[in-house]
Design a protein around this motif. Structure first.
Motif, PDB file in Angstrom:
ATOM      1  N   GLN A   1      35.091  34.214  23.284  1.00  0.00           N
ATOM      2  CA  GLN A   1      35.035  32.876  22.999  1.00  0.00           C
ATOM      3  C   GLN A   1      36.513  32.605  22.430  1.00  0.00           C
ATOM      4  O   GLN A   1      36.463  33.032  21.004  1.00  0.00           O
ATOM      5  CB  GLN A   1      34.117  32.199  22.264  1.00  0.00           C
ATOM      6  CG  GLN A   1      32.674  32.476  22.919  1.00  0.00           C
ATOM      7  CD  GLN A   1      31.173  32.636  22.017  1.00  0.00           C
ATOM      8  OE1 GLN A   1      31.100  31.446  21.703  1.00  0.00           O
ATOM      9  NE2 GLN A   1      30.754  33.514  21.908  1.00  0.00           N
ATOM     10  N   PRO A   2      37.065  31.421  22.660  1.00  0.00           N
ATOM     11  CA  PRO A   2      38.430  31.316  21.923  1.00  0.00           C
ATOM     12  C   PRO A   2      38.305  30.804  20.518  1.00  0.00           C
ATOM     13  O   PRO A   2      39.032  30.827  19.933  1.00  0.00           O
ATOM     14  CB  PRO A   2      39.092  30.310  22.895  1.00  0.00           C
ATOM     15  CG  PRO A   2      38.582  30.544  24.177  1.00  0.00           C
ATOM     16  CD  PRO A   2      37.282  30.763  23.947  1.00  0.00           C
TER      17      PRO A   2
ATOM     18  N   GLN B   1      36.416  31.667  18.226  1.00  0.00           N
ATOM     19  CA  GLN B   1      35.711  32.867  17.171  1.00  0.00           C
ATOM     20  C   GLN B   1      36.678  32.952  16.242  1.00  0.00           C
ATOM     21  O   GLN B   1      37.939  32.806  16.203  1.00  0.00           O
ATOM     22  CB  GLN B   1      35.281  33.890  17.644  1.00  0.00           C
ATOM     23  CG  GLN B   1      36.301  34.855  18.587  1.00  0.00           C
ATOM     24  CD  GLN B   1      35.671  35.978  19.315  1.00  0.00           C
ATOM     25  OE1 GLN B   1      35.213  36.930  18.780  1.00  0.00           O
ATOM     26  NE2 GLN B   1      35.963  35.856  20.639  1.00  0.00           N
TER      27      GLN B   1
ATOM     28  N   ARG C   1      39.539  34.478  13.851  1.00  0.00           N
ATOM     29  CA  ARG C   1      40.772  35.214  14.383  1.00  0.00           C
ATOM     30  C   ARG C   1      40.664  36.582  13.636  1.00  0.00           C
ATOM     31  O   ARG C   1      41.745  37.144  13.788  1.00  0.00           O
ATOM     32  CB  ARG C   1      42.018  34.368  14.086  1.00  0.00           C
ATOM     33  CG  ARG C   1      41.905  32.974  14.931  1.00  0.00           C
ATOM     34  CD  ARG C   1      43.060  32.402  15.005  1.00  0.00           C
ATOM     35  NE  ARG C   1      44.041  32.703  16.149  1.00  0.00           N
ATOM     36  CZ  ARG C   1      43.640  32.325  17.374  1.00  0.00           C
ATOM     37  NH1 ARG C   1      42.738  31.194  17.431  1.00  0.00           N
ATOM     38  NH2 ARG C   1      44.301  32.577  18.342  1.00  0.00           N
TER      39      ARG C   1
ATOM     40  N   ALA D   1      39.947  36.024  19.949  1.00  0.00           N
ATOM     41  CA  ALA D   1      40.014  34.597  20.439  1.00  0.00           C
ATOM     42  C   ALA D   1      41.205  34.206  21.475  1.00  0.00           C
ATOM     43  O   ALA D   1      40.967  33.513  22.246  1.00  0.00           O
ATOM     44  CB  ALA D   1      40.215  33.634  19.026  1.00  0.00           C
TER      45      ALA D   1
ATOM     46  N   GLU E   1      46.711  29.263  17.793  1.00  0.00           N
ATOM     47  CA  GLU E   1      47.205  29.984  18.789  1.00  0.00           C
ATOM     48  C   GLU E   1      48.695  30.050  19.008  1.00  0.00           C
ATOM     49  O   GLU E   1      49.214  31.266  19.106  1.00  0.00           O
ATOM     50  CB  GLU E   1      46.582  29.421  20.081  1.00  0.00           C
ATOM     51  CG  GLU E   1      44.877  29.433  20.092  1.00  0.00           C
ATOM     52  CD  GLU E   1      44.282  28.665  21.209  1.00  0.00           C
ATOM     53  OE1 GLU E   1      43.146  29.141  21.661  1.00  0.00           O
ATOM     54  OE2 GLU E   1      44.913  27.730  21.919  1.00  0.00           O
TER      55      GLU E   1
END
Ligand code: FAD
Length: 653
Positions: free
Chosen positions: A66-67, A69, A71, A135, A119
């Motif tokens: 899941q992106p 979560q 890092r 992530a 990101e």
């Protein structure tokens, strides 16, 4: 009909003729979708194709990736390793997408506007040899799925259901009804089970700990995917017992230290830890008493200086040609053991020139001793021992089993003495990792790491005997090689040593026994090899993934399939002739289809991934991108070929 994903992954079109349900849309299920699209684009489908994709988590990343979560959860494979997209020219060309590393490089030059700030900042500093956050890998999976859907071939429609499939029932005319949690069902011609990491029932000891904890008002955190755990529930300032020192342990450690505001500080030759004061006192326990060894610092997945000489594709071919189904202990391990020995001593000669008096003569004699003589009654280990006795001082010799059990045979007069020994082990391990290709121990482990890739082919293609699967491969080798070759980056050992020096982490010792002390009402743990009172704690964390064992699963869908006899666990015979239930489903290859309780194979039903763990070995890892300079073992992209076979079977190609 239950919720459809509310973004660009919405339903596309409605025409249906050939209908496919992909159940589970993590990397494996997404691979099947990718392969279906690739084949449909390569040779347009005669009938329209409709694909239903079912997963309670967003498709692509699924549950694990899941992106959103933390890092702090890092992958344990480097950027250059994983891929969703196959690179095999023999397969239908992908309609879109690239490897994770290709995507990383692309985002560094032209980041997608939709990427979040964190990101972009992770990507800005992320090299090909660095370990990405989970992530970010999830973001890659999500973006790749989106790219695929933007290139849907004509005649293909895809619909997403963000819910679980609760049952798959044959409808009588060769089709299936897939019931969805929350109501509704889908009629489909084929169903693909790509369920991955599913919940599992606790074993009797864990159940006892859980129920006693509930009675006594203690906190018991059972095995789980780390991102699912509520780490805030672990109170600061008091002991917490953590069982397991594998990869989940390092995840727990990160959440309970840096995740609580603590900082690692580069203090010259070593790291120090500055606590925030919010940390618990982490008391770590595992069978070995030490964590997994850390990875050697390499620019590639496999050490370049190690090439297997004994456990090779050619050796497997010789077994096949002779009609021999190899046994692990009898046939395969003696070859891999030789490879580890050769990797160790050839590195020793290169990197420690003084360690061996006559290097050339030594390597020549060792070469002869290790040579497999098919019809010789001589014991190669005796011959090797003779060569080593002549040429190598005892302190420079390899003790392979000892590497996996560094505290074996030792006892400690106090917990402080044990903690100091573990810190010493961690620093030695980190130092060796930093030496990379120049460290003989890490290169012996490197040979085992290479060997694992060859063993995966041996297991999946030719098969090994049941008894050696049970007692050898899974009986002792798997846990040994995991502890040696599947560890985290070296930084984690340095961090753990810093935490121990700061008094935030302490250790229980080897062979720990766990229980509950009724007098104090606390969890206890003690090692017979450490002279110290048992550790007491009100919180216990199982730093383990839920067991990957279909017969212990807690998935409503798999339970229904087992109960209805549509699937069954595979049985294996032990050396004593007793049948034992293997961890995975009984399947017929290729593509993998489940074998029903009555021995028949249900047409239209397919399996891939973790539930294949009785037909393949090492199923829980991403597909490996082609590595420039190789070696590129066939097992690296097997899971993508499995997905391809399923797609071809469904499309009748
Ligand atoms: C915490 C963790 C860290 C890992 N780290 C790495 C790493 O660093 N590098 C690496 O190579 N590998 C890693 N792995 C290994 C991992 O197994 C693979 O990378 C990959 O996730 C496997 O993909 P999968 O699709 O088979 O399984 P999963 O990723 O588990 O996906 C399966 C999906 O199926 C869904 N599902 C299950 N049952 C149903 C149902 N009844 N109905 C609908 N949907 C369902 C789940 O929700 C899930 O989304 C890690 C695994 C875990 C658990």
């Amino acid at each position: 009909m239950s919720a459809v994903q509310a973004d660009t992954l919405d339903a596309v079109g409605t025409a249906q003729q050939v209908r496919i349900a992909i159940i589970g849309a993590g990397p494996r299920g997404t691979s099947v979708l990718e392969r279906l699209l690739a084949h449909a684009a390569a040779r347009p489908v005669r009938a329209a194709l409709h694909i239903d994709v079912i997963d309670p988590y967003p498709a692509g990343p699924g549950h694990v990736w899941q992106p959103g979560q933390s890092r702090l959860y890092l992958m344990n494979t480097q950027s250059f390793y994983p891929t969703l997209i196959p690179e095999d020219p023999a397969l239908a060309p992908p309609v879109a997408g690239t490897t994770f590393n290709g995507w990383r490089a692309r985002q560094q030059h032209r980041p997608l506007p939709s990427l979040a700030m964190e990101e972009k900042s992770e990507l800005a500093a992320l090299g090909s040899g660095d370990f990405p956050s989970r992530a970010l890998y999830g973001r890659y999976l999500r973006c790749t799925l989106k790219e695929l859907l933007e290139r849907l071939p004509d005649g293909v429609t895809v619909r997403f259901y963000e819910t679980s499939a609760e049952s798959v029932v044959p409808a009588g005319d060769g089709t299936f009804d897939v019931a969805l949690a929350g109501g509704g069902s889908l009629r489909t011609d084929s169903a693909v089970l790509a369920l991955g990491h599913i919940p599992s029932r606790l074993n009797p000891e864990q159940r006892e700990l859980q129920s006693s904890a509930a009675r006594l008002g203690l906190r018991y955190l059972p095995p789980a995917v780390p991102a699912d755990v509520d780490w805030d529930a672990v109170p600061g300032g008091e002991p917490v017992l953590v069982r397991g020192m594998g990869l989940n342990f390092f995840d727990a450690l990160g959440q309970l230290t840096e995740g609580r505001g603590g900082k690692f500080i580069d203090a010259g030759p070593r790291l120090d830890y500055q606590p925030s004061g919010q940390e618990p006192l982490i008391i770590a326990a595992s069978r070995r008493g030490t964590p997994y060894r850390t990875k050697a610092a390499l620019n590639a997945y496999y050490p370049a200086s190690v090439r297997l000489r004994y456990l090779t594709g050619a050796a497997l071919e010789r077994f096949r040609a002779a009609g021999i189904r190899p046994g692990f202990d009898h046939d395969l391990w003696p070859l891999l053991h030789r490879d580890a020995v050769w990797a160790y001593y050839s590195t020793l000669v290169r990197s420690h020139p003084g360690a061996v008096a006559e290097p050339a003569a030594f390597l020549e004699a060792l070469d002869v001793a290790l040579h497999p003589h098919a019809h010789s009654a001589a014991n190669w280990e005796d011959s090797m021992a003779g060569v080593l006795a002549t040429h190598v001082a005892p302190r420079h010799r390899l003790d392979l089993r000892g590497l996996a059990a560094p505290l074996a045979g030792r006892s400690f007069a106090s917990r402080a003495e044990l903690d100091a020994a573990v810190v010493e082990y961690l620093m030695d391990d980190a130092r060796r990792s930093a030496l990379g290709e120049e460290d003989p121990v890490k290169m012996a482990i490197g040979a085992l790491h290479h060997g694992r890739a060859v063993l995966k082919t041996a297991v999946a293609d030719g098969g090994i005997t049941d008894e050696s699967w049970v007692s050898g491969l899974r009986g002792w080798f798997e846990s040994m090689v995991e502890g040696l070759a599947s560890g985290p980056p070296a930084l984690r050992a340095e961090q753990l040593a810093a935490l121990a020096r700061a008094g935030v982490v302490s250790f229980v010792g080897p062979d720990p026994k766990f229980g509950l002390d009724r007098r104090t009402g606390m969890f206890t743990a003690a090692s017979p090899w450490v002279k110290a009172p048992p550790v007491l704690a009100k919180t216990m964390v199982e730093a383990l993934a839920p067991a990957n064992r279909v017969s212990a699963n807690d998935s409503p869908l798999l339970k229904q399939l087992l109960a209805d006899g549509l699937v069954r666990p595979r049985l294996m015979m032990t050396a004593e002739g007793a049948p034992v239930q293997a961890t995975g489903l009984d399947v017929s290859p290729h593509p993998y289809r489940p074998v029903a309780a009555n021995g028949s194979v249900t047409r239209g039903l397919y399996v891939l991934g973790l539930q294949l763990s009785a037909a393949q070995w090492g199923t829980a890892i991403a597909a490996e991108a082609v590595q420039p300079g190789g070696p590129n073992y066939p097992s690296g992209q097997r899971t993508l070929r499995d997905a391809d076979e399923i797609a071809r079977a469904i499309l009748g190609r």
